[in-house]
Design a protein around this motif. Sequence first.
Motif, PDB file in Angstrom:
ATOM      1  N   PHE A 190       0.589   5.467   0.486  1.00 54.19           N
ATOM      2  CA  PHE A 190      -0.155   6.485   1.137  1.00 54.19           C
ATOM      3  C   PHE A 190       0.838   7.898   0.867  1.00 54.19           C
ATOM      4  O   PHE A 190       1.946   7.915   0.792  1.00 54.19           O
ATOM      5  N   ILE A 246       0.638  -1.240   0.094  1.00 56.30           N
ATOM      6  CA  ILE A 246      -0.128  -0.117   0.106  1.00 56.30           C
ATOM      7  C   ILE A 246       0.690   1.131  -0.104  1.00 56.30           C
ATOM      8  O   ILE A 246       1.978   1.344   0.757  1.00 56.30           O
ATOM      9  N   GLN A 260      -2.793   0.699   7.608  1.00 65.86           N
ATOM     10  CA  GLN A 260      -3.819   0.643   6.639  1.00 65.86           C
ATOM     11  C   GLN A 260      -4.047   2.163   6.431  1.00 65.86           C
ATOM     12  O   GLN A 260      -4.942   2.091   5.563  1.00 65.86           O
ATOM     13  N   GLY A 261      -3.315   3.032   6.928  1.00 64.77           N
ATOM     14  CA  GLY A 261      -3.875   4.573   6.662  1.00 64.77           C
ATOM     15  C   GLY A 261      -4.988   5.199   7.469  1.00 64.77           C
ATOM     16  O   GLY A 261      -5.374   6.294   7.432  1.00 64.77           O
ATOM     17  N   ARG A 274      -4.353   9.657   2.135  1.00 63.27           N
ATOM     18  CA  ARG A 274      -4.648   9.382   0.870  1.00 63.27           C
ATOM     19  C   ARG A 274      -3.836   8.204   0.332  1.00 63.27           C
ATOM     20  O   ARG A 274      -2.618   8.075   0.624  1.00 63.27           O
ATOM     21  N   ARG A 275      -4.503   7.382  -0.170  1.00 64.25           N
ATOM     22  CA  ARG A 275      -4.040   5.997  -0.697  1.00 64.25           C
ATOM     23  C   ARG A 275      -3.706   6.106  -2.202  1.00 64.25           C
ATOM     24  O   ARG A 275      -4.783   6.442  -2.979  1.00 64.25           O
ATOM     25  N   TYR A 276      -2.675   5.628  -2.809  1.00 59.51           N
ATOM     26  CA  TYR A 276      -2.478   5.724  -4.207  1.00 59.51           C
ATOM     27  C   TYR A 276      -2.496   4.124  -4.457  1.00 59.51           C
ATOM     28  O   TYR A 276      -2.331   3.298  -3.856  1.00 59.51           O
TER      29      TYR A 276
END
Length: 146
Positions: A83, A81, A118-119, A131-133
């Motif tokens: 971020f 993941i 996990q943000g 914010r996840r990319y």
Amino acid sequence: MLQLLSFRSSLIGLALASQAVFCGCGSSTNVQPQIPLAAFNEVLYLTNQENSALRFDNGAVYHKGGVNGLIVVRQNASTYIAFERTCTYNPTDTCARVKISPFVQLFDPCCKSQFSFQGQPQGGPASLPLRRYTTSLSGNTLTITN
């Protein structure tokens, strides 16, 4: 005359209802600014020494890209993941930059917000997730895009 008063009352009621809808009932006065968008396409090689933390679950590294840089976290051998490092609480603040606290969490030392790997917000004033990319794994190459 009675019809005119009834019509006038209806107009006033409609105006007040419209104002409530457009003004957000006063709750919009505390809206947080949005994190700006930055176009990027980054490649991270998992075999490079500077990415050795990504050889273990919950390992995390910093990488260039995004607005204030990226944090990449390994969930498992096939899931990574990425971020944005900009904290969601007050993204326009120059010190709103999330850091890695190894094997514990992600945190913003400026506003004291804490995030899971996990943000998700875990403490402090931030209520929005990081914010996840998009990530794509091909062999030992991880591509990160927005």
